[in-house]
Design an enzyme around this catalytic site. Structure first.
Site, PDB file in Angstrom:
ATOM      1  N   HIS A  19      51.055   1.913 -26.180  1.00 42.29           N
ATOM      2  CA  HIS A  19      50.116   0.773 -26.718  1.00 42.29           C
ATOM      3  C   HIS A  19      48.966   1.145 -26.649  1.00 42.29           C
ATOM      4  O   HIS A  19      48.133   0.637 -27.512  1.00 42.29           O
ATOM      5  CB  HIS A  19      50.773  -0.381 -26.256  1.00 42.29           C
ATOM      6  CG  HIS A  19      52.150  -0.923 -26.478  1.00 42.29           C
ATOM      7  ND1 HIS A  19      52.534  -1.860 -27.643  1.00 42.29           N
ATOM      8  CD2 HIS A  19      53.533  -0.476 -26.222  1.00 42.29           C
ATOM      9  CE1 HIS A  19      53.762  -2.094 -27.697  1.00 42.29           C
ATOM     10  NE2 HIS A  19      54.469  -1.108 -26.818  1.00 42.29           N
ATOM     11  N   ASP A 113      47.073  -6.544 -29.581  1.00 40.43           N
ATOM     12  CA  ASP A 113      48.736  -5.913 -29.657  1.00 40.43           C
ATOM     13  C   ASP A 113      49.537  -7.198 -29.856  1.00 40.43           C
ATOM     14  O   ASP A 113      49.597  -7.904 -29.032  1.00 40.43           O
ATOM     15  CB  ASP A 113      48.878  -5.095 -28.127  1.00 40.43           C
ATOM     16  CG  ASP A 113      50.025  -4.225 -28.359  1.00 40.43           C
ATOM     17  OD1 ASP A 113      51.238  -4.786 -28.303  1.00 40.43           O
ATOM     18  OD2 ASP A 113      50.240  -3.174 -28.466  1.00 40.43           O
TER      19      ASP A 113
END
Length: 479
Positions: A19, A113
Site C-alpha cells: 500500500h 488509502d
C-alpha cells in the site's frame, strides 16, 4: 518578494509495503504535475525520508508501540485508525492556520488509502475535500462489492463447491472469494471491515492503480456504483517520474551481480511478497520443486514469512550447497530491477497487484501462488482471462517441478510470453500522450486544481455502513 504558493496535497498511506509503494508513487506523479506533497504517516513502517526528498513528511503517533504488526489483526487496524485521528486533525489544523496567514501552500485535498478510513471522519470535521486511493485491481473491488451486496447468496458454502463458479463473478470460483474464509464462511467482523474499506464516505473521487484499457468494463460498473469520478492512472510505478526505492525492508543488491552471471531468459524469480506467510511444509516442497526442476532460480525468503521460523533455517542445512550456483536465496530483493533483468524469464509470485503490474510491464510470465486478500482474484484473472500465467493449486514438489518446467521450457510457456508482450504494449499505449492513463492523469490534475478549498457542511445520511468512529468502540488500546 512574493513567494509563489502551490496547491498542496496531503497523502495518508497504509503502512504496509503493498500500500505504501503506490501511495509514494502517486506522490511523485503529483509532484511532477506542480503540486507540493506532504505525507502524514504512522510511526510504524515509516518511509525512508532520504529516498523522497521531494516530499515533506509528518509522523503520526499510531499507538502501536510494542504491538506485533507483522501480520495485522482487524483489532489493530481499527485501533491504528482511531489513534491517528487526533494527530492528523491537529496537523491539518496547523496547516490551515498557516494557509490563513499566507505562510504555507494552499491545502487542496487529502488522498488516503482506503484502509485508513479514519481520514474520512477528519476530512468531514474540517470540511476538506478527500480522495480515496485504491491500490488493487478493479476486478478485486468489483468482486467485494458484488458479494457484500448479498453475502447470504455466497456463504456458507460446502467443500464440494470449492471449484464451482461464483455466481455473477466469472471467472472466480468459491475458492477464490476475496475474503478471509473460516469454515467455508466469512465471520461478520471481516464483512464489517470490508464494508468500511470499500465505502467512499464523503470522498469526492477515487484514484486507482489500474488501466482503463485493461479493466474498462469493470471500471464502468464501479463508476456507476460509487457515483464519484474514478481516475485509473496506472501503472503508477511506470507513470511516476522518480525511480528511488520505496522498500521498507533492506534490499540485497548482490543478487543483481548473480543475475549478471546467468544466461538470458533462464532464471525463475521466486517471491511471495511482503506480508504473506507459508508453513515449513510448503517451504520444503517448494525447495525440492525448484531444485528438481533444474532451472536457475533467485528465491526471496523474507524474515518472518515461514511460520515458526525467522528466515530460511527451515531449509535443510545442505540445500544451498546442493543447488550451488544454480540457486540464490536472499532475504529481500530490489524487485523492479530483478524483473527488468534480461536473465529473468519467469516469476513465481503471490500475485499481489504491485507485483503483477511490475511483471507485466517487464514481460515476465507468472507462476501464480495466491495466498490472501486480492491475490486469488488476481491469479484467476491472470490465468483464465489474460492467460499470462499458470496457477499452482497443489503445493507438492513434483507438481511444483512440473509447473516450473512448463512455465520456463514448454510451448505453452512461450505462448504466455507472447500474450504478456501484447498486454504490455496495450498498457504502454495508455501511458503515451494521447493514451487513456495519461488523459486520466490530466483529468485528475484538473479535478484537484478545481476543488473548493473548503466543502459545504455535510448532510447527515442514515446508512448501513459502520463508520470508523462506531467501529473504534471495539478497540482495546487507548488512543
Amino acid at each position: 518578494m512574493t513567494v509563489e504558493r502551490k496547491q498542496c496535497v496531503v497523502l495518508v498511506p497504509y503502512p504496509f509495503q503493498g500500500h505504501l509503494t503506490p501511495m509514494l508513487q502517486l506522490g511523485s506523479i503529483l509532484c511532477s504535475q506542480g503540486f507540493s506533497v506532504k505525507v502524514a504517516h504512522t510511526k510504524y513502517n515509516a518511509p525512508n525520508y532520504s529516498n523522497h526528498l521531494e516530499f515533506v513528511f509528518h509522523s503520526m503517533d499510531d499507538g502501536l508501540q510494542g504491538i506485533d504488526m507483522s501480520f495485522p489483526s482487524l483489532e489493530n487496524i481499527y485501533c491504528m485508525n482511531e489513534n491517528c485521528k487526533a494527530p492528523l486533525r491537529n496537523y491539518l489544523v496547523g496547516m490551515m492556520e498557516q494557509e490563513k496567514d499566507m505562510q504555507g501552500d494552499q491545502l487542496a485535498c487529502i488522498i488516503y488509502d482506503n484502509v485508513m478510513f479514519f481520514v474520512d471522519d477528519v476530512a468531514v470535521q474540517l470540511r476538506l475535500p478527500s480522495i480515496v486511493l485504491r491500490t488493487f485491481s478493479a476486478a478485486y473491488l468489483h468482486s467485494m462489492i458484488t458479494i457484500l451486496q448479498q453475502p447470504e447468496k455466497y456463504f456458507p458454502f460446502e467443500d464440494s463447491q470449492l471449484l464451482d463458479p461464483l455466481p455473477e463473478l466469472h471467472p472466480l470460483r468459491f475458492k477464490d472469494v476475496p475474503f478471509s474464509v473460516v469454515n467455508n464462511t466469512v465471520p461478520e467482523p471481516i464483512l464489517d471491515f470490508c464494508r468500511v474499506m470499500i465505502d467512499t464516505g464523503s470522498s469526492v473521487a477515487t484514484v486507482c492503480n489500474t488501466m482503463q484499457d485493461l479493466e474498462n468494463s469493470l471500471l464502468l460498473r464501479l463508476q456507476e456504483h460509487y457515483k464519484v469520478p474514478f481516475f485509473p492512472i496506472g501503472p503508477l510505478h511506470k507513470m511516476a517520474p522518480m525511480t528511488l526505492s520505496t522498500s521498507i525492508l533492506e534490499e540485497d543488491n548482490s543478487c543483481i551481480e548473480w543475475l549478471d552471471r546467468q544466461a538470458p531468459n533462464s532464471v525463475l524469480y521466486v517471491s511471495l511478497g511482503s506480508l504473506a506467510r507459508i508453513d515449513d511444509t510448503e517451504l520444503i516442497e517448494t525447495a525440492w520443486g525448484l531444485a528438481n526442476s533444474d532451472q536457475p532460480f533467485l528465491w526471496v525468503i523474507r524474515p518472518g514469512s515461514v511460520s515458526g521460523f525467522q528466515c530460511a533455517e527451515a531449509l535443510p542445512d545442505y540445500y544451498e550447497k546442493m543447488v550451488g550456483e544454480r540457486g540464490r536465496i536472499v532475504k529481500w530483493a530490489p524487485q523492479k530491477q530483478v524483473l527488468a533483468h534480461p536473465a529473468v524469464a519467469g516469476f513465481f509470485t503471490h500475485c499481489g497487484w504491485n507485483s503483477t503490474l511490475e511483471a507485466i510491464l517487464e514481460e515476465v510470465p507468472l507462476l501464480c501462488r495466491p495466498i490472501l486478500g486480492d491475490q486469488p482474484v488476481n491469479a484467476r484473472y491472470l490465468s483464465q482471462i489474460y492467460k499470462v500465467g499458470f496457477e499452482l493449486e497443489v503445493f507438492e514438489r513434483t507438481i511444483i517441478e512440473k509447473t516450473v518446467r512448463k512455465l520456463m521450457l514448454s510451448e505453452e510457456g512461450k505462448d504466455l510470453k507472447k500474450r504478456i508482450i501484447d498486454m504490455k504494449q496495450s498498457i504502454v499505449a495508455g501511458m503515451q500522450t494521447d493514451g487513456t492513463s495519461h488523459k486520466n492523469l490530466n483529468d485528475l490534475v484538473d479535478f484537484i486544481s478545481a476543488l473548493p478549498s473548503r466543502l459545504a457542511p455535510p448532510t447527515p445520511v442514515v446508512g448501513t455502513v459502520m463508520s470508523s468512529s462506531h467501529i473504534a468502540s471495539k478497540c482495546i488500546i487507548e488512543s
